[in-house]
Design an enzyme around this catalytic site. Structure first.
Site, short mmCIF file in Angstrom:
data_model
loop_
_atom_site.label_atom_id
_atom_site.label_comp_id
_atom_site.label_asym_id
_atom_site.label_seq_id
_atom_site.Cartn_x
_atom_site.Cartn_y
_atom_site.Cartn_z
N TYR A 1 50.93 57.28 33.42
CA TYR A 1 51.17 58.28 32.39
C TYR A 1 50.63 59.64 32.79
O TYR A 1 49.55 59.75 33.37
CB TYR A 1 50.44 57.92 31.09
CG TYR A 1 51.05 56.80 30.33
CD1 TYR A 1 52.37 56.86 29.93
CD2 TYR A 1 50.29 55.69 29.98
CE1 TYR A 1 52.93 55.82 29.20
CE2 TYR A 1 50.84 54.66 29.25
CZ TYR A 1 52.16 54.73 28.87
OH TYR A 1 52.69 53.72 28.15
N HIS B 1 52.02 57.35 17.77
CA HIS B 1 51.76 56.92 19.15
C HIS B 1 50.73 55.79 19.25
O HIS B 1 50.41 55.36 20.36
CB HIS B 1 51.27 58.10 19.99
CG HIS B 1 52.38 59.00 20.43
ND1 HIS B 1 52.43 60.34 20.12
CD2 HIS B 1 53.50 58.75 21.17
CE1 HIS B 1 53.53 60.87 20.65
NE2 HIS B 1 54.18 59.94 21.28
N ARG C 1 60.26 66.77 29.62
CA ARG C 1 59.65 65.76 30.48
C ARG C 1 60.60 64.57 30.53
O ARG C 1 61.52 64.48 29.73
CB ARG C 1 58.28 65.32 29.96
CG ARG C 1 58.35 64.53 28.67
CD ARG C 1 56.97 64.26 28.09
NE ARG C 1 56.23 63.28 28.84
CZ ARG C 1 56.18 61.98 28.54
NH1 ARG C 1 56.84 61.52 27.49
NH2 ARG C 1 55.47 61.15 29.27
N ASN D 1 60.81 60.26 30.45
CA ASN D 1 60.13 59.00 30.18
C ASN D 1 61.12 57.90 30.54
O ASN D 1 62.29 58.16 30.76
CB ASN D 1 59.71 58.94 28.71
CG ASN D 1 58.66 57.87 28.48
OD1 ASN D 1 58.16 57.23 29.42
ND2 ASN D 1 58.34 57.64 27.22
N GLU E 1 64.71 58.65 29.54
CA GLU E 1 64.81 59.60 28.44
C GLU E 1 64.49 61.01 28.95
O GLU E 1 63.41 61.23 29.50
CB GLU E 1 63.81 59.25 27.33
CG GLU E 1 64.13 57.94 26.65
CD GLU E 1 63.05 57.54 25.65
OE1 GLU E 1 63.30 56.58 24.90
OE2 GLU E 1 61.96 58.17 25.63
N TYR F 1 54.17 46.53 27.86
CA TYR F 1 54.57 47.48 26.81
C TYR F 1 56.04 47.85 26.93
O TYR F 1 56.76 47.98 25.95
CB TYR F 1 53.68 48.73 26.90
CG TYR F 1 54.11 49.83 25.96
CD1 TYR F 1 54.04 49.65 24.57
CD2 TYR F 1 54.61 51.03 26.44
CE1 TYR F 1 54.43 50.65 23.71
CE2 TYR F 1 55.00 52.04 25.58
CZ TYR F 1 54.91 51.85 24.22
OH TYR F 1 55.31 52.84 23.38
N LYS F 2 56.50 48.02 28.15
CA LYS F 2 57.89 48.41 28.36
C LYS F 2 58.84 47.20 28.30
O LYS F 2 60.05 47.36 28.47
CB LYS F 2 58.04 49.16 29.69
CG LYS F 2 57.40 50.56 29.61
CD LYS F 2 57.47 51.31 30.93
CE LYS F 2 56.74 52.64 30.88
NZ LYS F 2 57.43 53.69 30.11
#
Lengths: 320, 354
Positions: free
Chosen positions: B37, B193, B223, B225, B265, B316-317
């Protein structure tokens, strides 16, 4: 400078309003439209003053939907470092100037059931734009405006003639003061308060609302400090590997910019926190003027807000 | 170039596919051979010709079909689009931003004619020709945010700014990576978040919020993601997890190249002028592993990133169970050669695959 492109403008009108306050109007030099903005926004005006570049923030007080003209109203400060004097003495119709895109650090909370505005003196300017915005949306607002007397009552006539029921004027010279406690007592649930004016007025409104149990989130204030002159001092910059001198009539931020060192900013008045800078070492005394840093941060000698704060002593080394 | 809009689906028979043009401009999200991150923001002020960075709101060959998919999601679940009462002005801000941007950036596809508050909008790809009164909600078939975002690829979060925080007070969310607007509506930046691992400890969100609060008019930011999606599904929502979650078990060594998609994204951030709100468009791009392997640099790099990703992030993904199978596939495309810095394909300069 960080952020958006600047806007080249031509001064289209200079309108003295009273002994102290003059309105300056700008058109875009390229003939394009200005961006719209939200009521309460300011623009930073660049002034080329005898070798110094001054960057002073002024509330936009024109109609936020008017993309032809931006207008600011400037109160002459004979004691200050000269930004307002430059505007009053040097700026004429037809002059080329540079302004920033609008930035809003004093925006309306659009959830409010009612907007209660309290203005002191030149603090009326952001409300001029907010009132135009709210009128268009049929918003519920009320203005209480304290000023010294009728002769110095900037925009009093315009406000009272267009909004006789929503505008309340108080003249200090008549010993006519805002009865704050009563005013607050009568407000409907969901009212938000906005105060712009001298520090004493802001402290008074914040203190009284806190005492009466108003939620902090419902009380909004804007207080930009003008950088104060002071003794010259020297600063070492560790990242850019420079030693610079800060003159009597310039701020540390202005000195950084003069030397081509990029320091981000928004308000230039000690309020927004954007220019916060780490101190690497010092031998001397900080003159903290901002209301961004907490008291313990000020005492720690590890941070400085270069837009308004100064230093007296032997050495100061900054992380810039 | 003239865009050839595809007629394709993102559900059931999954006829979605990328042309060679779409693959070469795919926003590959890894600028080096590892990932962690970072706030990784940059200004959103154009980019290389033809890239997804070039225009303020990218339009590509999937536009018409994506908009049809969005209409289907909304018909099934109207709560995918919500706007709290104080956000209507921000909705008009967004409508203005998109109409002005698209008509300037794609004059052959979109036209905007303004006479005071009387506006005329023409969207040729979708066959829309509407006249309306700006700031008059009764003159449009939907609220202003919903009207324009039914015509714009990507999800949109419209964030109110107050009390030194951002608030998820309006949005349209139909192409999301497993989060729900209906759940998050009204939350602030830290609240929505909260489920993200590792980033809080690294102070990422405190710094990101500070950056976002200071985004100025005329200075948008962006950005990238990413996550992983099995099948080219746009609507991977918690509301429909029972429909798509099970599809993650359908991967086999034979079909993984076609079925496994990298989902990227392009996140952008614009200050909205009239409301002082912030709009956060989240535009999803999908590319199958087979698509990505046509670029040797991306094949090498994707293998290394997925192999070395911390377990928390793979969990998490949502692809921790499939990671071994992914690595079996990806390792065949990693010949150990070096990769150039940055996200671009560099087909001419990076070495060909052995």
């Amino acid at each position: 400078m960080s952020g958006a492109e600047k806007i080249n403008v031509t001064v289209s009108a200079v309108v003295p309003l009273n002994e102290l306050v003059t309105r300056f109007e700008f058109k875009r030099t390229d003939g394009a439209l200005f961006p719209t903005f939200s009521g309460g926004a300011h623009t930073v005006v660049e002034m080329k003053d005898d070798g110094l570049t001054r960057l002073n923030p002024y509330s936009l007080m024109s109609d936020p939907q008017d993309q032809q003209t931006y207008a600011i109203s400037v109160r002459r400060d004979d004691e200050g470092r000269g930004g307002s004097l430059f505007m009053h003495n040097n700026v004429k119709v037809g002059d080329a100037m540079v302004v920033s895109n609008p930035v809003n650090l004093f925006s309306l909370d659009l959830r409010a059931k009612k907007h209660l505005m309290i203005a002191g003196g030149i603090g009326i300017t952001p409300f001029m734009a907010q009132i135009k915005q709210l009128d268009r949306a049929h918003g519920n607002w009320e203005l209480h405006y304290a000023t010294r007397n009728a002769a110095l009552g900037t925009y009093v006539d315009e406000l009272t003639s267009t909004h006789p029921n929503d505008v309340h004027i108080y003249y200090d010279d008549d010993k006519n003061f805002i009865d704050l406690e009563n005013l607050l007592d009568g407000q409907p649930l969901g009212t938000h308060i906005y105060v712009c004016g001298p520090k004493g007025m802001i402290d008074w409104v914040r203190g009284k609302t806190a005492e009466l149990g108003w939620p902090l989130e419902s009380v909004h204030y804007e207080e930009f400090l003008a950088p104060q002159p002071g003794k010259p001092f020297e600063v070492k910059l560790s990242i850019s590997n420079k030693t610079i001198q800060v003159g009597e009539n310039e701020s540390l931020l202005e000195a950084l910019e003069r030397e081509g060192v990029d320091a981000p900013y928004l308000c230039r008045g000690g309020a927004c926190g954007q220019c916060e800078t780490s101190v690497i070492g010092y031998d001397g005394k900080f003159l903290h003027m901002d209301h961004w840093l907490e008291d313990d941060e000020k005492a720690s000698g590890t941070k400085i807000m270069p837009c308004v704060s100064r230093f007296e002593g032997k050495t100061l080394v900054l992380d810039r | 170039m003239t865009i050839q809009f595809k007629d394709e689906t993102f559900r059931d028979d999954y006829t979605f596919s990328n042309s060679d043009w779409a693959i070469k401009r795919f926003p590959f999200p890894f600028h080096e051979d590892s990932y962690m991150y970072a706030v990784n923001m940059e200004q959103h002020r154009g980019g290389p010709d033809g890239s997804v960075y070039e225009k303020r709101f990218d339009v590509d060959e999937h536009y018409v079909s994506e908009m049809r998919d969005r209409a289907m999601v909304l018909a099934d679940d109207p709560l995918r689009c919500q706007s709290l009462p104080h956000m209507t002005l921000a909705g008009w801000d967004l409508l203005e931003l998109i109409m002005v941007s698209k008509s300037e950036d794609y004059p052959d596809l979109f036209e905007l004619h303004r006479d005071g508050d009387q506006w005329h909008w023409i969207n040729k790809p979708l066959g829309i020709d509407d006249k309306f009164t700006f700031l008059d909600e009764t003159s449009l078939p939907y609220g202003p945010m919903e009207y324009i975002t039914r015509q714009t690829q990507g999800d949109f979060c419209v964030l109110d700014q107050r009390d030194d925080n951002l608030w998820m007070d309006a949005g349209i969310v139909t192409t999301q990576a497993d989060w729900s607007l209906d759940f998050d509506i009204g939350m602030n930046f830290f609240e929505w978040h909260a489920p993200v691992p590792l980033a809080h400890e690294k102070g990422i969100f405190v710094r990101a919020l500070k950056f976002l609060l200071n985004i100025q008019q005329g200075a948008p930011a962006r950005r990238l993601n990413w996550t992983m999606t099995v099948n080219p599904l746009l609507d991977t929502s918690p509301e429909n997890y029972h429909k798509w979650g099970i599809q993650k078990t359908s991967l086999t060594p034979e079909n993984i190249g076609q079925k496994q998609h990298l989902r990227v994204e392009l996140q952008t951030f614009f200050r909205l002028p009239r409301s002082n709100a912030l709009v956060f468009p989240i535009r999803a791009y999908l590319a199958s592993f087979d698509d990505l392997m046509t670029v040797p640099k991306w094949g090498r790099r994707l293998h290394r990133v997925i192999r070395d990703l911390p377990e928390e992030l793979a969990t998490y993904k949502g692809f921790i169970d499939n990671r071994p199978m992914m690595l079996d596939y990806l390792s065949r495309y990693d010949d150990g050669k070096p990769t150039s810095d940055g996200i671009w394909p560099n087909l001419d300069t990076d070495p060909p695959r052995d």
